[in-house]
Design a protein around this motif. Sequence first.
Motif, PDB file in Angstrom:
ATOM      1  N   ARG A  23      71.509  33.648  52.493  1.00 60.86           N
ATOM      2  CA  ARG A  23      70.272  32.918  52.762  1.00 60.86           C
ATOM      3  C   ARG A  23      70.537  31.434  52.587  1.00 60.86           C
ATOM      4  O   ARG A  23      71.284  31.023  51.705  1.00 60.86           O
ATOM      5  CB  ARG A  23      69.208  33.374  51.771  1.00 60.86           C
ATOM      6  N   SER A  24      69.894  30.635  53.439  1.00 59.39           N
ATOM      7  CA  SER A  24      69.995  29.185  53.321  1.00 59.39           C
ATOM      8  C   SER A  24      68.672  28.577  53.768  1.00 59.39           C
ATOM      9  O   SER A  24      68.078  29.029  54.746  1.00 59.39           O
ATOM     10  CB  SER A  24      71.128  28.647  54.202  1.00 59.39           C
ATOM     11  N   GLY A  25      68.218  27.561  53.052  1.00 57.17           N
ATOM     12  CA  GLY A  25      66.943  26.952  53.392  1.00 57.17           C
ATOM     13  C   GLY A  25      67.018  25.443  53.461  1.00 57.17           C
ATOM     14  O   GLY A  25      67.828  24.805  52.783  1.00 57.17           O
ATOM     15  N   ARG A  26      66.192  24.879  54.302  1.00 57.53           N
ATOM     16  CA  ARG A  26      66.009  23.437  54.427  1.00 57.53           C
ATOM     17  C   ARG A  26      64.508  23.174  54.469  1.00 57.53           C
ATOM     18  O   ARG A  26      63.699  24.079  54.339  1.00 57.53           O
ATOM     19  CB  ARG A  26      66.669  22.900  55.710  1.00 57.53           C
ATOM     20  N   ARG A  27      64.114  21.958  54.701  1.00 62.42           N
ATOM     21  CA  ARG A  27      62.697  21.604  54.703  1.00 62.42           C
ATOM     22  C   ARG A  27      61.904  22.360  55.770  1.00 62.42           C
ATOM     23  O   ARG A  27      60.775  22.781  55.534  1.00 62.42           O
ATOM     24  CB  ARG A  27      62.551  20.101  54.928  1.00 62.42           C
ATOM     25  N   ASN A  28      62.485  22.555  56.940  1.00 62.22           N
ATOM     26  CA  ASN A  28      61.744  23.133  58.061  1.00 62.22           C
ATOM     27  C   ASN A  28      62.020  24.606  58.339  1.00 62.22           C
ATOM     28  O   ASN A  28      61.222  25.258  59.007  1.00 62.22           O
ATOM     29  CB  ASN A  28      62.039  22.332  59.335  1.00 62.22           C
ATOM     30  N   VAL A  29      63.149  25.115  57.883  1.00 63.84           N
ATOM     31  CA  VAL A  29      63.507  26.507  58.187  1.00 63.84           C
ATOM     32  C   VAL A  29      64.210  27.165  57.004  1.00 63.84           C
ATOM     33  O   VAL A  29      64.820  26.497  56.178  1.00 63.84           O
ATOM     34  CB  VAL A  29      64.431  26.617  59.432  1.00 63.84           C
ATOM     35  N   VAL A  30      64.103  28.484  56.968  1.00 67.28           N
ATOM     36  CA  VAL A  30      64.902  29.318  56.078  1.00 67.28           C
ATOM     37  C   VAL A  30      65.627  30.289  56.985  1.00 67.28           C
ATOM     38  O   VAL A  30      65.030  30.878  57.891  1.00 67.28           O
ATOM     39  CB  VAL A  30      64.031  30.092  55.066  1.00 67.28           C
ATOM     40  N   LEU A  31      66.925  30.443  56.751  1.00 72.23           N
ATOM     41  CA  LEU A  31      67.734  31.286  57.615  1.00 72.23           C
ATOM     42  C   LEU A  31      68.355  32.398  56.792  1.00 72.23           C
ATOM     43  O   LEU A  31      68.888  32.148  55.705  1.00 72.23           O
ATOM     44  CB  LEU A  31      68.826  30.432  58.270  1.00 72.23           C
ATOM     45  N   VAL A  84      65.567  33.575  61.593  1.00 69.58           N
ATOM     46  CA  VAL A  84      65.133  32.222  61.289  1.00 69.58           C
ATOM     47  C   VAL A  84      63.636  32.253  61.017  1.00 69.58           C
ATOM     48  O   VAL A  84      62.862  32.697  61.855  1.00 69.58           O
ATOM     49  CB  VAL A  84      65.421  31.265  62.471  1.00 69.58           C
ATOM     50  N   ARG A  85      63.246  31.793  59.826  1.00 72.43           N
ATOM     51  CA  ARG A  85      61.823  31.690  59.480  1.00 72.43           C
ATOM     52  C   ARG A  85      61.449  30.212  59.500  1.00 72.43           C
ATOM     53  O   ARG A  85      62.027  29.407  58.776  1.00 72.43           O
ATOM     54  CB  ARG A  85      61.541  32.263  58.109  1.00 72.43           C
ATOM     55  N   ALA A  86      60.482  29.866  60.346  1.00 70.61           N
ATOM     56  CA  ALA A  86      60.001  28.485  60.405  1.00 70.61           C
ATOM     57  C   ALA A  86      58.990  28.265  59.280  1.00 70.61           C
ATOM     58  O   ALA A  86      58.103  29.086  59.067  1.00 70.61           O
ATOM     59  CB  ALA A  86      59.354  28.209  61.753  1.00 70.61           C
ATOM     60  N   LEU A  87      59.153  27.192  58.563  1.00 69.04           N
ATOM     61  CA  LEU A  87      58.234  26.836  57.476  1.00 69.04           C
ATOM     62  C   LEU A  87      57.145  25.901  58.002  1.00 69.04           C
ATOM     63  O   LEU A  87      57.313  25.293  59.068  1.00 69.04           O
ATOM     64  CB  LEU A  87      59.022  26.177  56.350  1.00 69.04           C
ATOM     65  N   PRO A  88      56.024  25.741  57.293  1.00 71.37           N
ATOM     66  CA  PRO A  88      54.919  24.907  57.785  1.00 71.37           C
ATOM     67  C   PRO A  88      55.310  23.501  58.249  1.00 71.37           C
ATOM     68  O   PRO A  88      54.805  23.049  59.282  1.00 71.37           O
ATOM     69  CB  PRO A  88      53.946  24.874  56.607  1.00 71.37           C
TER      70      PRO A  88
END
Length: 126
Positions: A23-31, A84-88
Amino acid sequence: MLPMIHRVRTAADFARTVRSGARSGRRNVVLYGAKHPASAPSRVGFIVGKNVGNAVTRNLVKRRLRQVAAGWVAANPCGYDVVVRALPPAGEADWPTLRKDLLACLGTVERKLGRSDQAEQEGGVS
């Protein structure tokens, strides 16, 4: 556009990929990524919830993410399942920022999955 063979489509495949692997996450997405046999085609799935924005915004985010994923699949045609999960914040992100975040996550997950493969080959020592 991603060909059908390169899409994660079933709920079981989404759940398996999210629950296992890296798993890896950034401000806009989590993958979320999982490795599978090298002969199987790489597949990508997207989760863009209502918290990202209205239907127009969600579809725009999906199109942008799909475009980046298509380039990644061309470079990695076999061996991975990715969700890919898009964050708000993705609803307000511009194209270069969304692209940069997704590519950074993809690179991180590839490295993590590569390390887990090496550990398995070395006898389970991490």
